[in-house]
Design an enzyme around this catalytic site. Sequence first.
Site, PDB file in Angstrom:
ATOM      1  N   ARG A 188       0.859  -1.189   0.000  1.00  0.00           N
ATOM      2  CA  ARG A 188       0.000   0.000   0.000  1.00  0.00           C
ATOM      3  C   ARG A 188       0.889   1.230   0.000  1.00  0.00           C
ATOM      4  NH1 ARG A 188      -2.705   4.156  -0.033  1.00  0.00           N
ATOM      5  NH2 ARG A 188      -4.873   4.341   0.653  1.00  0.00           N
ATOM      6  N   GLU A 234     -11.674   4.491  -5.461  1.00  0.00           N
ATOM      7  CA  GLU A 234     -11.955   3.064  -5.364  1.00  0.00           C
ATOM      8  C   GLU A 234     -12.536   2.520  -6.669  1.00  0.00           C
ATOM      9  OE1 GLU A 234     -11.326   1.004  -2.831  1.00  0.00           O
ATOM     10  OE2 GLU A 234     -10.423   2.631  -1.651  1.00  0.00           O
ATOM     11  N   ARG A 253      -0.781  -5.235   4.938  1.00  0.00           N
ATOM     12  CA  ARG A 253      -0.079  -4.840   3.723  1.00  0.00           C
ATOM     13  C   ARG A 253       1.208  -4.092   4.070  1.00  0.00           C
ATOM     14  NH1 ARG A 253      -5.099  -1.797   0.918  1.00  0.00           N
ATOM     15  NH2 ARG A 253      -4.945  -0.777   2.963  1.00  0.00           N
TER      16      ARG A 253
END
Length: 282
Positions: free
Chosen positions: A74, A82, A124
């Site tokens: 990330r 999104e 992440r």
Amino acid sequence: MKQVVPALTGSPLTQKTPWASLGVFFCACLLLLGALLPARALADCVLGEADEIVALRKVVDGDTLRLKDGRRVRLIGVNTPELRHGTRPAQPLAEEAREFTERFLAGGDLELVYDEDRYDNHGRVLAHVYNHRGDSLEAALLAAGLAFHIAIAPNFALAECLASREELARERQRGLWAPGVWPTLRADQLRPGDGGFVRLTGTVKKTDRNRYLWLELDGPVAVRLDLKRDYGHPSGRNWQGRKIVVKGWLVDRGEKYASRNRRNKRWFIASDSEFTIEISRD
């Protein structure tokens, strides 16, 4: 200790936000913008030598990558719109952000540079990402207007530089900053179902403090601030009556929470730094 290359001088919704089509020509311009930006604009926002050289398997979306070793990365400092999930439509310029990232990273391995936190709450890897030429993906996305700058504690090493890239796109009305593309949500117009990443505006009506400073706005929402930061406020802690615009994730604590805690606002946004909040000087 890694040294930050300074920003260039002289340059300056919710999940239900409707997508207003900008036309094929405009979208093509966005995808080509990375190639048109000056070399220095792509090479700034650098911390130093890479902590890892890695191979890319897939671009998940504009700000999330899958590496060949299986890890997910990330990006630090940016949030892109999104993509479509199930019945939820894609947000404005989500597809363009993913395609921009794919093109920007094509042709070689990636460089990862770490900040303070190595992982997020989803496991992440958190990293500043550079392509094989050493160009900053975060800076390029922001300068193209395909991402919003976010600054989440404690990963502030490049916050000032990245903020300058967003300001460049904003001044030139690129991408998400073009009129009508990503409307600013008003605090007094929140409705059930509102949530996700937003730019929200409102007027501070009241403040409260515990571990944090809470700005209660003219609607069912409060902004949570870090007491240790001053947010660039010219008048200290005199927030009442100030109009603000804040970027962040709008959290709906639900109707049951609101009915049990009538003194508290149903929605809130956490702002970790001055890079995610604008304050009127009136």
